[in-house]
Write an enzyme that holds these catalytic residues in place. Sequence first.
Site, PDB file in Angstrom:
ATOM      1  N   SER A   1     -22.175 -15.182   4.438  1.00  0.00           N
ATOM      2  CA  SER A   1     -22.910 -13.973   4.039  1.00  0.00           C
ATOM      3  C   SER A   1     -22.989 -13.020   5.219  1.00  0.00           C
ATOM      4  CB  SER A   1     -24.333 -14.334   3.610  1.00  0.00           C
ATOM      5  OG  SER A   1     -25.099 -13.156   3.392  1.00  0.00           O
TER       6      SER A   1
ATOM      7  N   TYR B   1     -32.304 -18.519   5.564  1.00  0.00           N
ATOM      8  CA  TYR B   1     -31.034 -18.386   4.838  1.00  0.00           C
ATOM      9  C   TYR B   1     -29.969 -17.792   5.765  1.00  0.00           C
ATOM     10  CZ  TYR B   1     -27.617 -16.169   1.701  1.00  0.00           C
ATOM     11  OH  TYR B   1     -26.451 -15.748   1.088  1.00  0.00           O
TER      12      TYR B   1
HETATM   13  P1  NAP Z   1     -25.551 -17.348  -8.028  1.00  0.00           P
HETATM   14  O1  NAP Z   1     -25.141 -16.253  -8.945  1.00  0.00           O
HETATM   15  O2  NAP Z   1     -26.980 -17.694  -7.872  1.00  0.00           O
HETATM   16  O3  NAP Z   1     -24.721 -18.669  -8.435  1.00  0.00           O
HETATM   17  C1  NAP Z   1     -24.909 -19.812  -7.666  1.00  0.00           C
HETATM   18  C2  NAP Z   1     -23.944 -20.878  -8.116  1.00  0.00           C
HETATM   19  O4  NAP Z   1     -24.139 -22.021  -7.282  1.00  0.00           O
HETATM   20  C3  NAP Z   1     -24.192 -21.341  -9.537  1.00  0.00           C
HETATM   21  O5  NAP Z   1     -22.952 -21.750 -10.078  1.00  0.00           O
HETATM   22  C4  NAP Z   1     -25.142 -22.516  -9.351  1.00  0.00           C
HETATM   23  O6  NAP Z   1     -25.096 -23.467 -10.381  1.00  0.00           O
HETATM   24  C5  NAP Z   1     -24.573 -23.121  -8.077  1.00  0.00           C
HETATM   25  N1  NAP Z   1     -25.525 -23.897  -7.309  1.00  0.00           N
HETATM   26  C6  NAP Z   1     -26.766 -23.552  -6.883  1.00  0.00           C
HETATM   27  N2  NAP Z   1     -27.319 -24.537  -6.183  1.00  0.00           N
HETATM   28  C7  NAP Z   1     -26.419 -25.539  -6.158  1.00  0.00           C
HETATM   29  C8  NAP Z   1     -26.408 -26.830  -5.616  1.00  0.00           C
HETATM   30  N3  NAP Z   1     -27.459 -27.311  -4.918  1.00  0.00           N
HETATM   31  N4  NAP Z   1     -25.315 -27.580  -5.772  1.00  0.00           N
HETATM   32  C9  NAP Z   1     -24.259 -27.127  -6.460  1.00  0.00           C
HETATM   33  N5  NAP Z   1     -24.200 -25.911  -7.019  1.00  0.00           N
HETATM   34  C10 NAP Z   1     -25.278 -25.135  -6.872  1.00  0.00           C
HETATM   35  O7  NAP Z   1     -25.019 -17.080  -6.542  1.00  0.00           O
HETATM   36  P2  NAP Z   1     -23.942 -16.034  -5.970  1.00  0.00           P
HETATM   37  O8  NAP Z   1     -24.647 -14.772  -5.679  1.00  0.00           O
HETATM   38  O9  NAP Z   1     -22.709 -16.041  -6.766  1.00  0.00           O
HETATM   39  O10 NAP Z   1     -23.691 -16.711  -4.533  1.00  0.00           O
HETATM   40  C11 NAP Z   1     -22.574 -17.533  -4.265  1.00  0.00           C
HETATM   41  C12 NAP Z   1     -22.448 -17.661  -2.767  1.00  0.00           C
HETATM   42  O11 NAP Z   1     -22.309 -16.366  -2.192  1.00  0.00           O
HETATM   43  C13 NAP Z   1     -23.664 -18.297  -2.088  1.00  0.00           C
HETATM   44  O12 NAP Z   1     -23.240 -19.158  -1.049  1.00  0.00           O
HETATM   45  C14 NAP Z   1     -24.416 -17.103  -1.523  1.00  0.00           C
HETATM   46  O13 NAP Z   1     -25.203 -17.448  -0.403  1.00  0.00           O
HETATM   47  C15 NAP Z   1     -23.264 -16.196  -1.167  1.00  0.00           C
HETATM   48  N6  NAP Z   1     -23.629 -14.782  -1.051  1.00  0.00           N
HETATM   49  C16 NAP Z   1     -24.101 -14.090  -2.136  1.00  0.00           C
HETATM   50  C17 NAP Z   1     -24.442 -12.752  -1.978  1.00  0.00           C
HETATM   51  C18 NAP Z   1     -24.972 -11.908  -3.097  1.00  0.00           C
HETATM   52  O14 NAP Z   1     -25.461 -10.802  -2.843  1.00  0.00           O
HETATM   53  N7  NAP Z   1     -24.877 -12.349  -4.339  1.00  0.00           N
HETATM   54  C19 NAP Z   1     -24.311 -12.144  -0.722  1.00  0.00           C
HETATM   55  C20 NAP Z   1     -23.841 -12.880   0.336  1.00  0.00           C
HETATM   56  C21 NAP Z   1     -23.502 -14.207   0.158  1.00  0.00           C
HETATM   57  P3  NAP Z   1     -26.005 -23.289 -11.743  1.00  0.00           P
HETATM   58  O15 NAP Z   1     -25.370 -22.186 -12.528  1.00  0.00           O
HETATM   59  O16 NAP Z   1     -25.893 -24.572 -12.445  1.00  0.00           O
HETATM   60  O17 NAP Z   1     -27.373 -22.956 -11.271  1.00  0.00           O
END
Ligand code: NAP
Length: 248
Positions: free
Chosen positions: A143, A157
């Site tokens: 991130s 985080y």
């Molecule tokens: P999201 O929409 O909340 O989706 C999270 C995904 O991870 C879902 O498939 C969820 O499964 C799964 N998950 C959550 N906890 C888990 C666990 N303990 N073990 C296995 N799977 C788990 O998140 P996202 O925004 O796509 O984020 C994905 C990655 O990008 C993360 O590492 C996040 O830190 C990073 N990121 C996101 C952003 C942003 O703005 N969105 C920015 C920077 C970095 P379920 O569907 O079953 O809950």
Amino acid sequence: MPPGVLLVTGGSRGIGAATARAAAAAGWSVALTYRDDEAAAAAVVADVEAAGRPGLAVRADVAEEDDVLAAFAAAETLGPLTGLVANAGIVAPRARVDELTAERVRRVLAVNVLGAVLCCREAVRRMSTRHGGTGGSIVLVSSAASRLGSPGEYVDYAASKGAVDTLGTGLAREVAGEGVRVNVVRPGIVETDIHASGGQPDRVARIAPSVPMGRAGRPGEVAAAVLWLLGEESGYCTGSLLDVAGGR
Ligand code: NAP
């Protein structure tokens, strides 16, 4: 290395789901993990199959070693594993460092850091020529928080993502001579459910105007960067940190 079998952790929603769909379109067979949302995971698998590629979903908490082992075993039923996207990650509610509980920090580090390390370990055991593998490509989803620090929001985080960056740097050098490339994508603010999961459903609307490009990113825009790093076109990249953050 051409597309083979890819494991995407957290592939049921958001960036991971977009990555799974883009990977299938690029010719990868796709295993994905999810934690709770079985229906969302099944929908992504259906899209992978509609793209003409084999797909499967496994319920796995990446912070649990047994779950990680089971997820890799399931992925291998599609063929030898040559790709990993360590994407699963969580945020926690907004808090200053002087308000953090040990329980919360432990969970953030367990999912974001321990989970990524365990998945990398299992991937290297399968891909590295040192272990009889034919090589592979690992992409870690970090991130922009790792360099911004997320003050007043979730420094824990941000620190976990700093650890992910360093994991990528070190592992890339450790396995560079063993046919395995390791790279890191650092998204900025992206339109997914993660913000609501941390109690801030308005976070994208609040922050997007301050992004130099004036908007949040879309999951598909991050997935495109992940796919490039996974594939042969980035064949001389390892240990790279690629910001996909609209200039933030
Ligand atoms: P999201 O929409 O909340 O989706 C999270 C995904 O991870 C879902 O498939 C969820 O499964 C799964 N998950 C959550 N906890 C888990 C666990 N303990 N073990 C296995 N799977 C788990 O998140 P996202 O925004 O796509 O984020 C994905 C990655 O990008 C993360 O590492 C996040 O830190 C990073 N990121 C996101 C952003 C942003 O703005 N969105 C920015 C920077 C970095 P379920 O569907 O079953 O809950």
